[in-house]
Design a protein around this motif. Structure first.
Motif, PDB file in Angstrom:
ATOM      1  N   ASP A   1     -40.499  29.876  16.413  1.00 44.98           N
ATOM      2  CA  ASP A   1     -39.482  30.690  15.737  1.00 44.98           C
ATOM      3  C   ASP A   1     -38.129  30.600  16.417  1.00 44.98           C
ATOM      4  O   ASP A   1     -37.406  31.591  16.556  1.00 44.98           O
ATOM      5  CB  ASP A   1     -39.931  32.162  15.657  1.00 44.98           C
ATOM      6  N   THR A   2     -37.761  29.399  16.842  1.00 47.98           N
ATOM      7  CA  THR A   2     -36.445  29.185  17.433  1.00 47.98           C
ATOM      8  C   THR A   2     -35.806  27.939  16.833  1.00 47.98           C
ATOM      9  O   THR A   2     -36.492  27.058  16.319  1.00 47.98           O
ATOM     10  CB  THR A   2     -36.518  29.008  18.960  1.00 47.98           C
ATOM     11  N   THR A   3     -34.489  27.884  16.914  1.00 51.07           N
ATOM     12  CA  THR A   3     -33.758  26.665  16.577  1.00 51.07           C
ATOM     13  C   THR A   3     -33.176  26.095  17.863  1.00 51.07           C
ATOM     14  O   THR A   3     -32.944  26.814  18.833  1.00 51.07           O
ATOM     15  CB  THR A   3     -32.635  26.942  15.562  1.00 51.07           C
ATOM     16  N   LEU A   4     -32.959  24.799  17.859  1.00 48.14           N
ATOM     17  CA  LEU A   4     -32.561  24.101  19.073  1.00 48.14           C
ATOM     18  C   LEU A   4     -31.194  24.580  19.567  1.00 48.14           C
ATOM     19  O   LEU A   4     -30.244  24.690  18.796  1.00 48.14           O
ATOM     20  CB  LEU A   4     -32.525  22.597  18.818  1.00 48.14           C
ATOM     21  N   ALA A   5     -31.125  24.861  20.858  1.00 48.20           N
ATOM     22  CA  ALA A   5     -29.877  25.233  21.532  1.00 48.20           C
ATOM     23  C   ALA A   5     -29.221  26.451  20.896  1.00 48.20           C
ATOM     24  O   ALA A   5     -27.997  26.520  20.768  1.00 48.20           O
ATOM     25  CB  ALA A   5     -28.910  24.053  21.539  1.00 48.20           C
ATOM     26  N   ALA A   6     -30.022  27.441  20.531  1.00 48.16           N
ATOM     27  CA  ALA A   6     -29.481  28.617  19.838  1.00 48.16           C
ATOM     28  C   ALA A   6     -28.435  29.338  20.669  1.00 48.16           C
ATOM     29  O   ALA A   6     -27.406  29.775  20.137  1.00 48.16           O
ATOM     30  CB  ALA A   6     -30.620  29.569  19.466  1.00 48.16           C
ATOM     31  N   HIS A   7     -28.658  29.493  21.973  1.00 51.20           N
ATOM     32  CA  HIS A   7     -27.689  30.203  22.797  1.00 51.20           C
ATOM     33  C   HIS A   7     -26.405  29.410  22.969  1.00 51.20           C
ATOM     34  O   HIS A   7     -25.329  29.992  23.148  1.00 51.20           O
ATOM     35  CB  HIS A   7     -28.287  30.529  24.170  1.00 51.20           C
ATOM     36  N   VAL A   8     -26.493  28.103  22.939  1.00 52.26           N
ATOM     37  CA  VAL A   8     -25.281  27.283  23.019  1.00 52.26           C
ATOM     38  C   VAL A   8     -24.490  27.384  21.722  1.00 52.26           C
ATOM     39  O   VAL A   8     -23.269  27.558  21.736  1.00 52.26           O
ATOM     40  CB  VAL A   8     -25.636  25.805  23.296  1.00 52.26           C
ATOM     41  N   LEU A   9     -25.183  27.294  20.602  1.00 49.89           N
ATOM     42  CA  LEU A   9     -24.506  27.222  19.313  1.00 49.89           C
ATOM     43  C   LEU A   9     -24.031  28.573  18.818  1.00 49.89           C
ATOM     44  O   LEU A   9     -22.924  28.700  18.279  1.00 49.89           O
ATOM     45  CB  LEU A   9     -25.444  26.599  18.270  1.00 49.89           C
ATOM     46  N   GLY A  10     -24.844  29.631  18.975  1.00 50.97           N
ATOM     47  CA  GLY A  10     -24.549  30.890  18.299  1.00 50.97           C
ATOM     48  C   GLY A  10     -24.888  30.750  16.823  1.00 50.97           C
ATOM     49  O   GLY A  10     -25.738  29.944  16.431  1.00 50.97           O
ATOM     50  N   PHE A  11     -24.194  31.507  15.974  1.00 46.32           N
ATOM     51  CA  PHE A  11     -24.433  31.418  14.535  1.00 46.32           C
ATOM     52  C   PHE A  11     -23.167  31.835  13.806  1.00 46.32           C
ATOM     53  O   PHE A  11     -22.179  32.246  14.425  1.00 46.32           O
ATOM     54  CB  PHE A  11     -25.620  32.304  14.125  1.00 46.32           C
ATOM     55  N   VAL A  12     -23.176  31.712  12.474  1.00 49.60           N
ATOM     56  CA  VAL A  12     -22.027  32.082  11.637  1.00 49.60           C
ATOM     57  C   VAL A  12     -22.452  33.229  10.743  1.00 49.60           C
ATOM     58  O   VAL A  12     -23.460  33.134  10.032  1.00 49.60           O
ATOM     59  CB  VAL A  12     -21.543  30.888  10.794  1.00 49.60           C
ATOM     60  N   ASN A  13     -21.702  34.331  10.780  1.00 51.98           N
ATOM     61  CA  ASN A  13     -22.084  35.490   9.977  1.00 51.98           C
ATOM     62  C   ASN A  13     -21.700  35.309   8.515  1.00 51.98           C
ATOM     63  O   ASN A  13     -21.115  34.298   8.127  1.00 51.98           O
ATOM     64  CB  ASN A  13     -21.507  36.787  10.558  1.00 51.98           C
ATOM     65  N   ARG A  14     -22.004  36.303   7.680  1.00 53.47           N
ATOM     66  CA  ARG A  14     -21.801  36.168   6.243  1.00 53.47           C
ATOM     67  C   ARG A  14     -20.327  36.110   5.851  1.00 53.47           C
ATOM     68  O   ARG A  14     -19.985  35.702   4.744  1.00 53.47           O
ATOM     69  CB  ARG A  14     -22.482  37.319   5.501  1.00 53.47           C
ATOM     70  N   ASP A  15     -19.448  36.510   6.771  1.00 53.00           N
ATOM     71  CA  ASP A  15     -18.016  36.413   6.504  1.00 53.00           C
ATOM     72  C   ASP A  15     -17.427  35.087   6.952  1.00 53.00           C
ATOM     73  O   ASP A  15     -16.213  34.887   6.892  1.00 53.00           O
ATOM     74  CB  ASP A  15     -17.277  37.561   7.205  1.00 53.00           C
ATOM     75  N   GLY A  16     -18.290  34.187   7.419  1.00 52.29           N
ATOM     76  CA  GLY A  16     -17.817  32.872   7.835  1.00 52.29           C
ATOM     77  C   GLY A  16     -17.261  32.836   9.242  1.00 52.29           C
ATOM     78  O   GLY A  16     -16.615  31.854   9.626  1.00 52.29           O
ATOM     79  N   ALA A  17     -17.521  33.870  10.030  1.00 51.01           N
ATOM     80  CA  ALA A  17     -17.011  33.934  11.405  1.00 51.01           C
ATOM     81  C   ALA A  17     -18.108  33.566  12.396  1.00 51.01           C
ATOM     82  O   ALA A  17     -19.226  34.073  12.314  1.00 51.01           O
ATOM     83  CB  ALA A  17     -16.470  35.329  11.716  1.00 51.01           C
ATOM     84  N   GLY A  18     -17.793  32.695  13.341  1.00 51.58           N
ATOM     85  CA  GLY A  18     -18.748  32.325  14.373  1.00 51.58           C
ATOM     86  C   GLY A  18     -19.020  33.476  15.314  1.00 51.58           C
ATOM     87  O   GLY A  18     -18.110  34.227  15.682  1.00 51.58           O
ATOM     88  N   GLN A  19     -20.282  33.621  15.683  1.00 46.28           N
ATOM     89  CA  GLN A  19     -20.705  34.669  16.602  1.00 46.28           C
ATOM     90  C   GLN A  19     -21.468  34.014  17.750  1.00 46.28           C
ATOM     91  O   GLN A  19     -22.427  33.283  17.532  1.00 46.28           O
ATOM     92  CB  GLN A  19     -21.619  35.677  15.893  1.00 46.28           C
ATOM     93  N   TYR A  20     -21.026  34.277  18.968  1.00 41.64           N
ATOM     94  CA  TYR A  20     -21.647  33.749  20.178  1.00 41.64           C
ATOM     95  C   TYR A  20     -21.468  32.223  20.258  1.00 41.64           C
ATOM     96  O   TYR A  20     -21.114  31.555  19.281  1.00 41.64           O
ATOM     97  CB  TYR A  20     -23.134  34.112  20.267  1.00 41.64           C
ATOM     98  N   GLY A  21     -21.712  31.697  21.447  1.00 37.17           N
ATOM     99  CA  GLY A  21     -21.741  30.261  21.658  1.00 37.17           C
ATOM    100  C   GLY A  21     -20.484  29.521  21.234  1.00 37.17           C
ATOM    101  O   GLY A  21     -19.384  30.073  21.165  1.00 37.17           O
TER     102      GLY A  21
END
Length: 609
Positions: free
Chosen positions: A169-189
């Motif tokens: 239940d993980t994606t590769l390098a999640a802490h490095v990448l972070g994610f993009v929220n529903r408003d299109g803004a990058g969060q973390y990483g």
């Protein structure tokens, strides 16, 4: 006979009245047609047209080879509405129908109704629509008597992370990448750190709208073309990243640890080739993580601090050998216990035993707290001067400040300045072996890189190129002469080759290995006591194909590991920090093309002192 009712005066009066009324109407008409022409024209345009933004395609993120996609975007529809164009009754009807189509219940249905029944000109109702639902909304919004009105389906890119991580239940390098929220803004990483470059600028469009509030085909005008986001190529190697994440998962399970983290870094260029922590998360399902375990988003490598323990003895060696107060072969006496502050405090060796006379390099190899404390206390003529020398060494090596690594939310750690609050002898003694200071794993990787690369502090980096523009190493300056760097390398090698406990589980045949361990107690602030049988285990070291030339630095932290063997001075776990180092170091040198055959060293890193 009645008299005549007509009168010239009366007729004139009536005529004047008509003239005045007609004149006032004419003046009023002229006022609207001429005086307020521009305003009325603009209002008419607003009522018959719409302005909206179309997000640009967000840049993709690749590993160092440029072939493995770590993050990319796919198109989905975003549902928007223009509530102000509809009557209250019509808004309620549209909201009710959309709730059915979208299959909403509870709070989600209430929120859509609230948005649709507002007086706002533009609202977003839903995102990431399935193509089938988009098609149904289009169908019911068209025709002579549409069920839905004043709606707009806008193409919107949705971020996806296609590579599975090294744990479930993980994606590769999640802490490095972070994610993009529903408003299109990058969060973390890097998603947050490089938001502007990745996102680009949206296209701004104006279009005529029909009576139902929908855009009229072929009526759009581009007001601002915007520009697409740029791709990023990272310094990470995807195959090594998977291997490291798998190693961390195995250690996490075996050691019953809270978290396990590791960084693999090129000490000459600052390129981070692997960077991971476990537990991690699935960036494709970040909303579920946010609702249940949001603490998983926090990056332990740059955003959390800890007391590092004996890995900091190499910083004490840097200060003492650097100022000439000792040499590696200076003989000192390990007494097992050292009283300070006129007998009001003391430090102990972990095993509470005295090893007697020994060289400083052997004291570091056997991790003798008492000897490290004695050396720190003797750095200057008095406690104040010694404190300043050790503190200045910490600061020069990057502690207490940001490394500058290109991810979001890095913290500087905690380093107390003795010129602000004077240190006691016990503060200085504890600092000699990594207590009373809080650091991050990336700071340790940076400092040890300077110790082995010839003496230059290099900024860690995770992004190799932005679009077509390559990034370049950033050298923060020389922090020690080459001769001291060589001496520290030799001391790290001695740790591994002298102590049997380390040698059998750390050396890799055919390669040169060196490093230093650290084990630290953990203070429980809630209970006001040390945690029982929970320790922070660290190892920072290097591996090289060629003697005297380290290729990579590896920093490992096992947070709140649970020892299975607990004896005075001996706290053993199924996977010790130096064993985890060896596994990761072996994975690193086994990764094709990661360590070049050309053993040349960048000139910036080995310039004459």
């Amino acid at each position: 006979m009645l008299g005549r009712t007509d009168s010239r005066a009366r007729a004139l009066l009536v005529l004047i009245g008509f003239v005045l009324v007609a004149g006032s109407l004419g003046v009023r008409l002229a006022y609207w047609q001429v005086g307020r022409h521009d305003e009325l024209s603009a209002q008419a345009v607003r009522q018959s047209s719409m302005r909206y933004e179309i997000p640009s395609m967000r840049g993709s993120i690749y590993d160092r080879t440029g072939t493995v996609v770590l993050a990319t975007s796919v198109d989905r529809d975003r549902l928007a509405a223009y509530p102000k164009l509809l009557t209250p009754e019509r808004r309620a009807a549209v909201a009710s129908r959309l709730i059915t189509i979208l299959g909403l219940e509870g709070d989600a249905a209430t929120e859509l109704t609230t948005r649709m029944e507002s007086e706002r000109e533009y609202v977003v109702l839903a995102r990431d629509l399935d193509p089938e639902i988009s098609g149904q909304i289009r169908t019911e919004s068209s025709g002579d008597n549409p069920t839905l009105a004043a709606l707009l389906l806008e193409p919107e890119p949705v971020r996806v992370y296609p590579q599975p991580g090294g744990g479930p239940d993980t994606t590769l390098a999640a802490h490095v990448l972070g994610f993009v929220n529903r408003d299109g803004a990058g969060q973390y990483g890097v998603e947050q750190r490089y938001q502007d470059q990745l996102a680009g600028m949206p296209r701004v469009v104006a279009a005529q709208k029909d009576a139902a509030g929908n855009p009229v085909p072929d009526s759009s005008t581009v007001l601002d073309p915007g520009y697409p986001g740029q791709d990023l190529t990272l310094t990470l190697d995807a195959s090594l990243q998977v291997a490291v994440e798998q190693e961390l998962l195995a250690a996490w399970i075996a050691d019953r640890a809270k978290r396990v983290s590791a960084v693999v870094m090129d000490p000459y260029t600052g390129e981070v080739v692997a960077y991971a922590s476990y537990p991690s998360y699935d960036a494709n399902d970040y909303q579920a993580i946010a609702a249940t375990t949001p603490e998983r988003f926090v990056d332990p490598i740059v955003s959390t601090v800890y007391e590092p323990g004996s890995v900091f003895k190499m910083l004490t060696a840097t200060a003492a050998i650097g100022n000439g107060s000792v040499t590696p072969t200076t003989r000192l006496t390990d007494t097992g216990k050292l009283w300070v502050d006129n007998g009001h405090a003391h430090v102990d060796d972990a095993d509470h035993l005295a090893m007697g006379r020994m060289t400083f390099r052997d004291a570091v190899a056997y991790s003798r707290n008492v000897v490290a404390a004695k050396v720190a206390l003797a750095l200057g003529h008095n406690t104040r001067e010694s404190s300043r020398i050790l503190y200045d060494t910490w600061r020069r090596m990057g502690f207490g400040t940001l490394t500058g690594i290109d991810v979001a939310n890095e913290v500087p750690g905690i380093v107390r300045d003795p010129s602000v609050t004077p240190w006691r002898e016990i503060d200085l003694a504890n600092g000699a072996f990594g207590q009373g200071i809080a650091v991050t794993p990336i700071q340790l990787a940076q400092a040890y890189s300077a110790m082995v690369n010839g003496g230059t502090l290099v900024r860690p980096r995770l992004v190799r190129s932005i679009g077509d523009a390559e990034t370049h190493p950033v050298y923060e300056g020389r922090v020690m002469p080459v001769s001291l760097s060589k001496t520290l390398q030799a001391m790290m090698r001695r740790v591994i080759t002298t102590v049997d406990f380390y040698r059998s589980r750390t050396l890799i045949p055919g390669f040169e290995v060196g490093g230093k361990t650290g084990t630290a107690q953990i203070w429980d602030a809630d209970k006001g006591a040390w945690k029982v049988n929970k320790f922070n285990y660290s190892f920072v070291g290097y591996i090289g194909r060629k003697a005297g030339h380290p290729d990579l630095v590896v920093a490992v932290r096992i947070e709140e590991g649970t020892p299975t063997v607990v004896r005075l001075g001996h706290l053993e776990m199924p996977v010790m920090s130096f064993e985890l180092f060896r596994r990761i170091a072996h994975d690193s040198i086994s990764t094709p093309f990661l360590v070049p055959d050309d053993e040349s060293v960048p000139a910036n890193a080995v310039a004459n002192p």
